[in-house]
Design a protein around this motif. Structure first.
Motif, short mmCIF file in Angstrom:
data_model
loop_
_atom_site.label_atom_id
_atom_site.label_comp_id
_atom_site.label_asym_id
_atom_site.label_seq_id
_atom_site.Cartn_x
_atom_site.Cartn_y
_atom_site.Cartn_z
N GLN A 594 42.92 42.27 18.43
CA GLN A 594 44.60 40.93 18.32
C GLN A 594 44.41 39.59 18.73
O GLN A 594 45.10 38.91 18.23
N ARG A 595 43.39 39.89 19.80
CA ARG A 595 43.33 38.61 20.41
C ARG A 595 42.40 39.06 21.31
O ARG A 595 42.43 39.46 22.24
N VAL A 596 41.65 37.83 21.66
CA VAL A 596 40.49 37.39 22.43
C VAL A 596 41.03 35.95 23.43
O VAL A 596 41.12 35.64 22.96
N VAL A 597 40.81 36.08 24.95
CA VAL A 597 41.48 35.44 25.50
C VAL A 597 39.97 35.08 26.25
O VAL A 597 39.13 35.43 27.10
N ILE A 598 39.35 33.51 26.20
CA ILE A 598 38.72 33.21 27.40
C ILE A 598 38.52 32.54 28.76
O ILE A 598 39.95 32.20 28.82
N VAL A 599 38.34 33.65 29.19
CA VAL A 599 39.02 32.87 30.52
C VAL A 599 37.41 32.71 31.72
O VAL A 599 36.58 32.92 31.06
N HIS A 600 37.63 31.64 32.96
CA HIS A 600 36.67 31.60 33.87
C HIS A 600 36.29 32.73 34.31
O HIS A 600 35.10 32.94 35.00
N ASP A 601 37.18 33.90 34.77
CA ASP A 601 36.60 34.61 35.92
C ASP A 601 37.23 35.82 35.13
O ASP A 601 38.33 35.42 34.83
N LEU A 602 37.01 36.81 35.82
CA LEU A 602 37.51 38.56 35.46
C LEU A 602 37.89 38.88 36.73
O LEU A 602 37.15 39.10 37.84
N PRO A 603 39.10 39.58 36.63
CA PRO A 603 39.57 40.29 37.96
C PRO A 603 39.18 41.52 38.43
O PRO A 603 38.55 42.00 38.14
N LYS A 604 38.17 40.97 39.38
CA LYS A 604 36.89 42.02 40.25
C LYS A 604 36.63 42.81 41.67
O LYS A 604 37.45 41.42 42.32
N THR A 605 36.94 43.79 41.75
CA THR A 605 36.84 44.47 43.46
C THR A 605 35.45 43.76 43.76
O THR A 605 34.77 42.79 43.45
N ARG A 606 35.65 43.69 45.07
CA ARG A 606 34.65 43.32 45.87
C ARG A 606 33.27 44.00 45.38
O ARG A 606 32.19 43.10 44.72
N SER A 607 33.28 44.84 44.78
CA SER A 607 31.98 45.49 44.33
C SER A 607 31.78 45.26 43.07
O SER A 607 30.62 45.71 42.46
N GLY A 608 32.60 43.98 42.18
CA GLY A 608 31.80 43.86 41.34
C GLY A 608 32.55 44.80 40.03
O GLY A 608 32.49 44.37 39.01
N LYS A 609 34.13 45.51 40.48
CA LYS A 609 34.06 46.24 38.80
C LYS A 609 35.44 45.53 38.46
O LYS A 609 36.02 45.23 39.80
N ILE A 610 35.40 45.95 38.05
CA ILE A 610 36.82 45.23 36.26
C ILE A 610 37.88 46.00 37.03
O ILE A 610 38.24 46.48 36.55
N MET A 611 39.11 45.24 37.04
CA MET A 611 40.47 45.94 37.45
C MET A 611 41.15 45.28 36.62
O MET A 611 41.96 44.66 35.69
N ARG A 612 40.85 46.45 35.27
CA ARG A 612 41.17 46.41 34.07
C ARG A 612 42.81 46.63 34.42
O ARG A 612 43.40 46.14 33.43
N ARG A 613 43.59 47.58 35.54
CA ARG A 613 45.02 47.43 35.44
C ARG A 613 45.54 46.46 35.83
O ARG A 613 47.05 46.02 35.12
N ILE A 614 44.81 44.99 35.60
CA ILE A 614 45.87 43.95 36.04
C ILE A 614 45.51 43.72 34.49
O ILE A 614 46.65 42.77 34.15
N LEU A 615 44.20 43.69 34.12
CA LEU A 615 44.39 43.14 32.83
C LEU A 615 45.08 42.99 31.84
O LEU A 615 46.27 42.42 30.74
N ARG A 616 45.51 44.76 32.67
CA ARG A 616 45.97 46.11 30.66
C ARG A 616 48.05 45.30 31.27
O ARG A 616 49.12 44.87 30.23
N LYS A 617 47.83 44.91 32.45
CA LYS A 617 49.30 44.31 32.80
C LYS A 617 50.03 42.76 32.20
O LYS A 617 50.88 42.60 31.74
#
Ligand code: PRX
Length: 658
Positions: A594-617
């Motif tokens: 439906q949409r592609v959003v270009i961003v500078h950075d993705l929300p990640k934990t310190r170990s580099g895991k993407i926090m999809r929960r944040i993106l989903r919300k």
């Protein structure tokens, strides 16, 4: 007293349902769980014809992944779906084909179906296909798709049907994974007045498949410009013309492979879910009989595509095993207008109508007028499949389409289960809009605590939906990857089949499906893995990283939203469009984000895991930039952010998504 949101199963004058009451169902269900050998042994004898009876009914289990049903037995699926009915009722209509062009239809009798299946089976033999070989099918919704599938089963070949909406790359991957040497396709397909260039797409796929010896091309449109390269490519109509209309069915062992169908999981590439002969066919036939209350003379209208499991079980194998008439619908519900389904129901006197909530929601939006002029009095059962149906859509289906006189069956199941596992039954189950209600025969449902894996006993519980004991139509393996089969389905909760869905058992013991617990998005009933979409995006030269989430959508249930970072700065609409195109090319148009959003950075934990929960919300607009100035509101809506490596990313994402 009946609660206002509970609908008693309707009755129809002069018609008796196969099962007469909830008590009778409960008794049968109990027996199917306590004594599956007896229950399914009897059902197997009643519904299927065997060239050799089985010696055991049930063996193996989840722990070792060695489930087997009806060992020692032999049968042929095409014999069961075609020959026995052609012998008894040769002139009965097996398939009604409703073509894309309004007003065009064809009726195929069982006699004709038998002749065409045999001719095509002989074509397959001519091209060297033998028992146990894999054959890829990439066809539009034409009767020849059923013919191709049944012809494979006749000679013991394993078909791998690939939905005609998949891209060249997706087709190529599936052909390679299954090591198919023969591809069956069409010159072009037609859908909603548009042309789908199947042969062209197939040729692109085949550029990466050196082992494919022959391509059998069915002529759907006859467009002369379609690429064709003899001797590899041969025309279906020319080949069948030379063949004898009889081909002896090969007796198959109950546990010989029947077909595979690729489906998405949470990680890695799609897996070839494998079904075997007897158990699968029994599941398809038994659910067709009891869930749709099929009786001789019924006209069964399943609106799915043969490229998905719903088409396999409820267009081809289930209804044909029972010897009724099945409808193959080539078009879309809104072509040429929103009355298409209803014109068809009246024209063919369809008795059971089966579609997905997405179609119901889309039609509901267009109002009652397109439905009102039609009688729809042939209908007894209306089915829903593939995704949760919201009560509003359920009620519209019930009131406006069913005129409050049809049973609504919200059928919950999966590619892996082969046939329905939780569903109401006509004549039996009081329904509640939005609930798949009660388990089918042989299905021993458990709701597990997601953390401990312990069973949540009793009612009013929510957890992981699992099944406690094997049932006949459950998948037996992932093609060439039994380890993945065990890891995906049998290991997450030892001793159970893990569905991947969450569910609630309400105070009446009714099951409500809460959706996937893994990274699978359900768009219009199509199962799409976030990992696959991400893999497609990062193949684009400009894309550095991608994270994909599902968001709620009014019509399609869920929609795909992608967040991408770039290798070098620069954005703009054209790149977003290119990234959307990237997903269409690698997977297929049905997976269009439906949409592609270009961003500078993705929300990640310190170990580099993407926090999809944040993106989903954020993608679901549960939190917006307006919330940002109130730290409490952000924390309440996004949850704990203390593990974020770069806290500033949240504001950036909210701004980009505004
Ligand atoms: O999440 C469930 C959802 O669809 C998934 C299975 O998808 P697939 O293998 O493509 O098969 C689709 C046709 C059966 C399930 O894990 N699903 C399917 N039916 C329902 C459903 N969710 C809620 N209600 C249903 N009736």
């Amino acid at each position: 007293m009946t609660a206002p949101n509970v609908f008693q199963p309707p009755t129809h004058e002069g018609h008796t349902t196969h099962i007469g009451s909830l008590d009778e169902y409960r008794r049968m269900h109990r027996e199917s769980i306590d004594n599956p050998e007896q229950f399914f042994g009897k059902l197997g004898r009643e519904l299927l014809s065997w060239s050799k009876p089985s010696t055991t009914v049930k063996s193996g289990g989840f722990h070792d992944g060695d489930i087997a049903w009806f060992l020692g037995g032999e049968l042929n699926v095409s014999y069961n779906c075609v020959d026995r009915h052609a012998a008894e009722n040769p002139d009965r209509v097996a398939i009604i084909w409703e073509a894309d062009e309004p007003g065009h239809d064809e009726r195929w009798t069982y006699r004709k179906l038998q002749q065409e299946v045999c001719r095509f089976a002989n074509v397959l033999l001519k091209f060297g296909v033998r028992k146990g070989d894999t054959v890829a099918i990439y066809l539009p919704m034409v009767p020849e798709a059923a013919v191709a599938m049944l012809a494979c089963t006749r000679i013991g070949a394993i078909h791998s049907t690939v939905f005609a909406g998949f891209s060249a790359e997706a087709l190529r991957d599936r052909i390679l994974d299954a090591d198919c040497r023969i591809l069956i396709t069409a010159d072009q397909g037609k859908r909603g007045g548009k042309t789908v260039h199947l042969k062209q797409i197939a040729d692109e796929a085949l550029a990466g498949c050196p082992h494919v010896r022959n391509v059998i091309v069915f002529q759907r449109t006859g467009d002369m410009a379609v690429p064709f390269s003899a001797p590899r490519d041969v025309w279906w109509h020319e080949e069948v013309a030379d063949q004898r209309p009889y081909c002896p069915p090969v007796p198959m062992n109950s546990e010989d492979p029947l077909f595979m169908l690729y489906t998405s999981g949470s990680t890695g590439k799609p897996k070839g879910v494998l079904h075997t002969q007897a158990g699968y066919l029994l599941g398809a036939a038994a659910t067709c009989k009891y869930v749709f209350d099929i009786h001789p003379g019924d006209v069964f209208g399943c609106m799915a595509d043969v490229g998905w499991i719903t088409g396999h079980s409820y267009i081809v194998y289930g209804p044909l095993a029972l010897g009724v008439t099945t409808v193959m619908f080539e078009s879309v519900p809104t072509y040429p207008n929103a009355s298409r389904y209803w014109v068809m129901v009246d024209k063919h006197r369809i008795t059971q109508f089966y579609t997905a909530p997405t179609a119901i929601r889309a039609l509901r939006r267009l109002g009652d007028e397109p439905v009102a002029p039609y009688k729809l009095d042939s209908l007894r059962v209306l089915g829903s499949v593939g995704e949760p149906i919201n009560p509003e859509a359920w009620l519209w289906y019930h009131d406006v389409v069913g005129r409050k006189r049809c049973m609504i069956v919200d059928t919950y199941w999966q590619t892996e289960t082969g046939s329905h596992i939780i569903t109401p039954l006509p004549g039996v189950t009081p329904t509640k809009p939005g609930s798949a209600t009660l388990p089918f025969f042989g299905i021993d449902v458990a709701i597990l605590d997601p953390e401990t894996g312990r069973e949540l006993e009793g009612n009013d519980v929510t957890g992981v939906l699992a099944v406690r004991q094997p049932f006949p139509s459950l998948t037996r393996t992932v093609y060439n990857n039994h380890r993945r089969y065990l890891d995906t389905y049998m290991r997450p909760y030892n001793g159970y089949y893990f569905t991947g869905d969450g569910a609630t058992r309400d105070s009446d013991g009714y099951i409500w499906i809460n959706g996937r617990l893994d990274d699978v998005i359900n768009v219009a009933g199509h199962r799409i893995s976030t990992a696959e979409v991400e893999a497609a995006l990062i193949l684009h030269p400009a894309c550095a990283e991608a994270a994909v989430v599902g968001v709620a959508h009014d019509v399609t249930g869920q929609a795909i939203v992608c967040f991408c970072t770039l290798k070098s700065h620069g954005a703009g609409d054209s790149l977003e469009k290119a990234l959307i195109g990237q997903v269409r090319t690698h997977i297929g148009p049905f997976a269009t984000p439906q949409r592609v959003v270009i961003v500078h950075d993705l929300p990640k934990t310190r170990s580099g895991k993407i926090m999809r929960r944040i993106l989903r919300k954020i993608a679901g607009k549960e939190v917006t930039i307006k919330d940002y100035d109130e730290p409490e509101s952000i924390a309440a809506k996004l949850g704990d952010l203390s593990t974020l490596a770069e806290p500033g990313v949240v504001k950036h994402l909210l701004e980009r998504f505004a």
